[in-house]
Design an enzyme around this catalytic site. Structure first.
Site, short mmCIF file in Angstrom:
data_model
loop_
_atom_site.label_atom_id
_atom_site.label_comp_id
_atom_site.label_asym_id
_atom_site.label_seq_id
_atom_site.Cartn_x
_atom_site.Cartn_y
_atom_site.Cartn_z
N SER A 171 73.18 17.93 -23.75
CA SER A 171 72.41 18.81 -22.86
C SER A 171 72.35 18.20 -21.47
O SER A 171 72.45 16.97 -21.30
CB SER A 171 70.99 18.98 -23.40
OG SER A 171 70.14 19.59 -22.45
N TYR B 129 63.60 13.57 -25.41
CA TYR B 129 64.72 14.48 -25.56
C TYR B 129 65.93 13.97 -24.77
O TYR B 129 67.06 13.95 -25.27
CB TYR B 129 64.32 15.87 -25.08
CG TYR B 129 65.41 16.92 -25.21
CD1 TYR B 129 65.88 17.31 -26.46
CD2 TYR B 129 65.97 17.51 -24.08
CE1 TYR B 129 66.89 18.27 -26.58
CE2 TYR B 129 66.96 18.47 -24.18
CZ TYR B 129 67.42 18.84 -25.44
OH TYR B 129 68.42 19.79 -25.55
#
Length: 318
Positions: free
Chosen positions: A163, A189
């Protein structure tokens, strides 16, 4: 005299179906983790439509069975076979069972499953911070366990779904599990998504002699996905308003799966390995997060970081 066909080009708006148009994957076997929702479903659909036999590796096999039945009804008769197998990346025993049950070569492994930014810290049964434990360590154990099957395929491809969130944090080797730092859902994350890229860099180097390529990617900003199920949406809205979180333009699920499918199946990237892609193209390096909606941080492609993470991960998964 015929004019040679120019190389195919893809972009941010390309769909997974367009990527595999004209690609023949009959005789190939693929595994897609997290294939019961979101881009995992569309990745499985595209690979099967090109003829690959696809295993949907999912936590909830009932949901996986429903997806497989729906895809089988929608796909043309010449498509590959769809099967469903249980895989909970937070539970090491299910990873070991999946690996033990796999027989024969594996041509395509798409490490797609993940968890994103739970508001409160959660740990896996073996004590790891959940995002690092699921997004990275679970896939690390799965992929290294399947290495013999990948090597047997003589040209296997590993696809690691990362990501642009990797820009939130490098891997903090001295505190992987937030035992000392205050937990933050976004740096956590980011660390796990950086780890996804570093894994591809390390696997590309370690397994090149086995004919295996490994690449990572950013699928895009996709609204219709189950990835955000753990997130505090008020916190996300505040984060965006503060300017701390800048998102690229939204994509459909079909567009979001395109870069995964490109790296898994397209002849246009044959032999490419150890890279990070977005919008169906190799990403450009960026030197800071401020104002960035894409690109790849140098620390995520650093070979020393990749080698260190591999060694640490081997120790953690036993």
């Amino acid at each position: 005299m015929s004019v040679p066909e120019s190389p195919r080009t893809f972009s941010a708006t390309t769909t997974a179906a367009e990527v595999v148009d004209g690609v023949d994957l009959h005789g190939r076997r693929a595994v897609v983790t997290g294939a019961s929702s979101g881009i995992g479903v569309e990745t499985a659909r595209a690979l099967a439509s090109a003829g690959a036999d696809v295993t949907l590796a999912v936590r909830n096999t009932d949901a996986g069975d429903r997806v497989a039945a729906r895809l089988a009804a929608e796909l043309p008769p010449e498509s590959g076979k769809l099967t469903v197998a249980r895989l909970d990346l937070a539970d090491r025993s299910t990873v070991a069972a999946f690996v033990a049950d796999w027989q024969g070569p594996l041509h395509i492994l798409v490490n797609n499953a993940g968890v994103m930014a739970p508001a409160e810290i959660t740990r896996t049964p073996d004590g790891r911070e959940q995002q690092f434990g699921v997004n990275h360590l679970g896939h690390f154990a799965l992929t290294t366990g399947l290495h013999p099957a990948l090597a047997a395929a003589n040209g296997a491809r590993i696809v690691s779904v990362s990501s642009t969130g990797h820009l939130f944090s490098p891997v903090v080797f001295d505190d992987l599990d937030y035992r000392f730092r205050p937990y933050d859902p976004w740096t956590s994350y980011g660390q796990s998504k950086t780890a996804n890229i570093l894994f591809a860099v390390a696997a590309a180097e370690r397994w090149a002699d086995d004919g295996i390529t490994a690449n990572a990617l950013m699928p895009g900003n996709i609204a219709d996905t189950n990835l955000a199920r753990h997130m505090d949406m008020q916190q996300v809205a505040a984060f965006i308003a503060s300017g701390e979180l800048t998102l690229p333009p939204q994509k459909t699920v079909e567009q979001g799966a395109a870069t995964s499918v490109l790296l898994a199946a397209s002849p246009t990237v044959a032999g490419v390995t150890g890279r990070y892609f977005e919008d169906c193209a190799e990403a450009k390096p960026v030197t800071e997060r401020a104002g960035s909606v894409g690109g790849v941080a140098p620390y995520a492609l650093d070979r020393d970081n990749a080698a260190r993470l591999w060694s640490v991960s081997e120790a953690l998964v036993g």
